[in-house]
Design a protein around this motif. Structure first.
Motif, mmCIF file in Angstrom:
data_model
loop_
_atom_site.group_PDB
_atom_site.id
_atom_site.type_symbol
_atom_site.label_atom_id
_atom_site.label_comp_id
_atom_site.label_asym_id
_atom_site.label_seq_id
_atom_site.Cartn_x
_atom_site.Cartn_y
_atom_site.Cartn_z
ATOM 1 N N TYR A 89 -13.848 4.818 4.881
ATOM 2 C CA TYR A 89 -12.858 4.548 3.834
ATOM 3 C C TYR A 89 -13.423 4.768 2.441
ATOM 4 O O TYR A 89 -12.887 4.248 1.461
ATOM 5 C CB TYR A 89 -12.349 3.119 3.984
ATOM 6 N N ASP A 90 -14.478 5.550 2.360
ATOM 7 C CA ASP A 90 -15.153 5.772 1.085
ATOM 8 C C ASP A 90 -14.223 6.356 0.033
ATOM 9 O O ASP A 90 -14.304 6.007 -1.151
ATOM 10 C CB ASP A 90 -16.352 6.711 1.295
ATOM 11 N N GLU A 91 -13.315 7.228 0.454
ATOM 12 C CA GLU A 91 -12.392 7.863 -0.490
ATOM 13 C C GLU A 91 -11.562 6.832 -1.236
ATOM 14 O O GLU A 91 -11.328 6.943 -2.445
ATOM 15 C CB GLU A 91 -11.465 8.824 0.257
ATOM 16 N N LYS B 10 -13.737 4.202 -3.655
ATOM 17 C CA LYS B 10 -14.259 4.670 -4.938
ATOM 18 C C LYS B 10 -13.533 3.989 -6.090
ATOM 19 O O LYS B 10 -14.103 3.805 -7.163
ATOM 20 C CB LYS B 10 -14.091 6.189 -5.047
ATOM 21 N N GLU B 11 -12.267 3.629 -5.858
ATOM 22 C CA GLU B 11 -11.486 2.945 -6.895
ATOM 23 C C GLU B 11 -11.876 1.477 -7.015
ATOM 24 O O GLU B 11 -11.555 0.828 -8.010
ATOM 25 C CB GLU B 11 -9.994 3.019 -6.570
ATOM 26 N N LEU B 12 -12.550 0.956 -5.986
ATOM 27 C CA LEU B 12 -12.866 -0.466 -5.977
ATOM 28 C C LEU B 12 -14.260 -0.673 -5.364
ATOM 29 O O LEU B 12 -14.395 -1.153 -4.237
ATOM 30 C CB LEU B 12 -11.809 -1.228 -5.163
ATOM 31 N N PRO B 13 -15.295 -0.308 -6.090
ATOM 32 C CA PRO B 13 -16.664 -0.418 -5.550
ATOM 33 C C PRO B 13 -17.076 -1.846 -5.235
ATOM 34 O O PRO B 13 -18.024 -2.068 -4.473
ATOM 35 C CB PRO B 13 -17.526 0.177 -6.670
ATOM 36 N N SER B 14 -16.372 -2.822 -5.789
ATOM 37 C CA SER B 14 -16.727 -4.224 -5.534
ATOM 38 C C SER B 14 -16.205 -4.735 -4.194
ATOM 39 O O SER B 14 -16.519 -5.860 -3.791
ATOM 40 C CB SER B 14 -16.181 -5.117 -6.654
ATOM 41 N N ALA C 75 -3.240 0.797 0.892
ATOM 42 C CA ALA C 75 -2.337 -0.124 0.200
ATOM 43 C C ALA C 75 -3.099 -1.327 -0.344
ATOM 44 O O ALA C 75 -2.884 -1.742 -1.492
ATOM 45 C CB ALA C 75 -1.239 -0.584 1.156
ATOM 46 N N ALA C 76 -3.988 -1.894 0.461
ATOM 47 C CA ALA C 76 -4.747 -3.069 0.034
ATOM 48 C C ALA C 76 -5.633 -2.752 -1.163
ATOM 49 O O ALA C 76 -5.747 -3.562 -2.100
ATOM 50 C CB ALA C 76 -5.600 -3.586 1.194
ATOM 51 N N VAL C 77 -6.250 -1.584 -1.167
ATOM 52 C CA VAL C 77 -7.089 -1.182 -2.292
ATOM 53 C C VAL C 77 -6.248 -1.045 -3.558
ATOM 54 O O VAL C 77 -6.638 -1.508 -4.639
ATOM 55 C CB VAL C 77 -7.829 0.141 -1.992
ATOM 56 N N GLU C 78 -5.081 -0.418 -3.430
ATOM 57 C CA GLU C 78 -4.222 -0.246 -4.606
ATOM 58 C C GLU C 78 -3.736 -1.583 -5.147
ATOM 59 O O GLU C 78 -3.680 -1.788 -6.359
ATOM 60 C CB GLU C 78 -3.044 0.659 -4.248
ATOM 61 N N PHE C 79 -3.397 -2.518 -4.253
ATOM 62 C CA PHE C 79 -3.011 -3.850 -4.705
ATOM 63 C C PHE C 79 -4.183 -4.525 -5.418
ATOM 64 O O PHE C 79 -4.008 -5.172 -6.452
ATOM 65 C CB PHE C 79 -2.567 -4.714 -3.528
ATOM 66 N N ALA C 80 -5.371 -4.402 -4.822
ATOM 67 C CA ALA C 80 -6.549 -5.050 -5.398
ATOM 68 C C ALA C 80 -6.873 -4.496 -6.785
ATOM 69 O O ALA C 80 -7.251 -5.239 -7.699
ATOM 70 C CB ALA C 80 -7.744 -4.883 -4.461
#
Length: 301
Positions: free
Chosen positions: A68-70, A73-77, A21-26
Motif C-alpha cells: 500500500y506504499d502508493e 505516501k500521502e500519510l507517512p505517519s 478511502a481510510a488514507v484519504e479520510f485520515a
C-alpha cells in the motif's frame, strides 16, 4: 470528525479500496491511521503463539507497507499493526485501546469477487462480527471512492424503528449537518403491513423534530425486500453514504449472520455503508447545529 481510524487489511490487496478511502479520510481530518492485519489463522491455531517470536509478523508488516506504499505516501505517519490472534477480536481490541471513532473494512475474503453472494451469508465472518460489536461506526468500502468537497452530499439512513436505528438516524443527522448534505430517512415495510403513507407519517413523527434544521431532509417508505429497496433508493438518490443499524432479532448466531441486511447492502452498494450498533451509544446523543457545533440532540428537538 474522525481522529483515530483503523482499517483492517490483508496481504492480498483485496482491501485496496478500503485502504485508499481510510488514507484519504485520515489526510482530510488529520487523523491517526492504523493499518491492521491479524495473522495466524492461515498457519493454524497451534502456530499463533510462535508468529511474533519468529519475526513473521514483522515480515507481514513490511509486505503490507510495500503493498500500500502508493497510498501511504500521502500519510507517512500511518502505522502498520500486525498481531497474531482471531481477526475480529484483535480489531475490536485495538479499536477500544485507541478509542477509535471509525473502523474501515473491505470485503475481507480472497474469493469475494467470484463468490460475493455466498459471502453475504458467511457465518462468523470478520466483517459481520466487527460490525455487530464495534463501539464506533464501521464503514464498509468495497469499491473505489473519491474524497471530494464536501465529503458527503447525499446521505441515506435506513431505519426499522428499533433502538439501534435511533442511533443510526441521530448519527445520520449529525453527518448531514456537518456536511450540509441532503438526507433521506427511509423505512422498508413488509408486504401486508402498514402502507407507505402510514409509514411515512411514522417516520416524520419519530424523527422530524430531531432532524429539524437540515435544509433538505426527506422521509421515504417503501414496500418489499429491505436490502433491495435500500439499494434502489441509494442508486436513485445518487447516495454517497448509507447509514444502517446492525442488529438481528435472531438468537442463533448462524441465522443472524445469514440474515444480515447490512452485509447484503454493504457489499452491493454504490457507495460506502456505515454500520452502527447497540454498543455505539456514547456519541449518538450528540448532533451538530447549523453552525457545525456539537450540541445535545434534545436541544435540537
Amino acid at each position: 470528525m474522525f481522529k483515530d481510524i483503523i482499517v483492517g487489511v490483508t496481504p492480498t490487496g483485496i482491501d485496496a479500496c478500503a485502504v485508499k478511502a481510510a488514507v484519504e479520510f485520515a489526510v482530510k481530518f488529520e487523523s491517526k491511521l492504523y493499518l491492521t492485519h491479524v495473522a495466524g489463522m492461515e498457519q493454524g491455531w497451534g502456530s499463533i503463539e510462535h508468529l511474533a517470536p519468529s519475526g513473521e509478523t514483522e515480515q507481514l508488516g513490511d509486505k503490507i507497507r510495500e503493498m500500500y506504499d502508493e497510498y501511504l505516501k500521502e500519510l507517512p505517519s500511518a502505522q502498520i499493526v500486525v498481531v497474531p490472534g482471531i481477526p475480529h477480536n484483535e480489531l475490536l481490541r485495538l479499536a477500544r485501546a485507541k478509542n477509535s471513532d471509525l473502523i474501515v473494512m473491505g470485503p475481507h475474503t480472497k474469493e469475494y469477487e467470484e463468490k460475493r453472494a455466498k459471502m453475504w451469508g458467511m457465518a462468523g465472518s470478520t466483517l459481520e462480527r466487527v460490525s455487530q460489536r464495534a463501539r464506533c461506526p464501521v464503514m464498509i468500502v468495497h469499491k473505489e471512492i473519491s474524497c471530494r468537497e464536501p465529503l458527503f452530499s447525499n446521505i441515506v439512513v435506513a431505519t426499522d424503528f428499533s433502538d439501534q436505528a435511533e442511533c443510526a438516524v441521530s448519527y445520520g443527522g449529525q453527518m448531514a449537518r456537518q456536511y450540509k448534505a441532503n438526507l433521506v430517512v427511509m423505512h422498508v415495510a413488509e408486504p401486508g403491513g402498514p402502507g407507505r403513507s402510514e409509514c411515512t407519517a411514522r417516520l416524520e413523527d419519530a424523527y422530524g423534530k430531531r432532524l429539524d434544521g437540515i435544509a433538505d431532509c426527506a422521509f421515504r417508505a417503501e414496500m418489499g425486500e429491505p436490502a433491495m429497496e435500500i439499494l434502489r433508493t441509494a442508486r436513485q438518490g445518487d447516495a454517497d453514504l448509507l447509514i444502517m443499524a446492525h442488529h438481528s432479532k435472531e438468537r442463533d448466531p448462524e441465522k443472524a449472520f445469514l440474515g444480515s441486511t447490512v452485509t447484503q447492502v454493504a457489499l452491493n452498494a454504490p457507495c460506502p455503508t456505515m454500520s452502527v450498533n447497540r454498543h455505539f451509544d456514547l456519541r449518538c446523543g450528540l448532533m451538530y447545529d447549523q453552525t457545525g457545533q456539537v450540541v445535545e440532540a434534545e436541544a435540537l428537538a
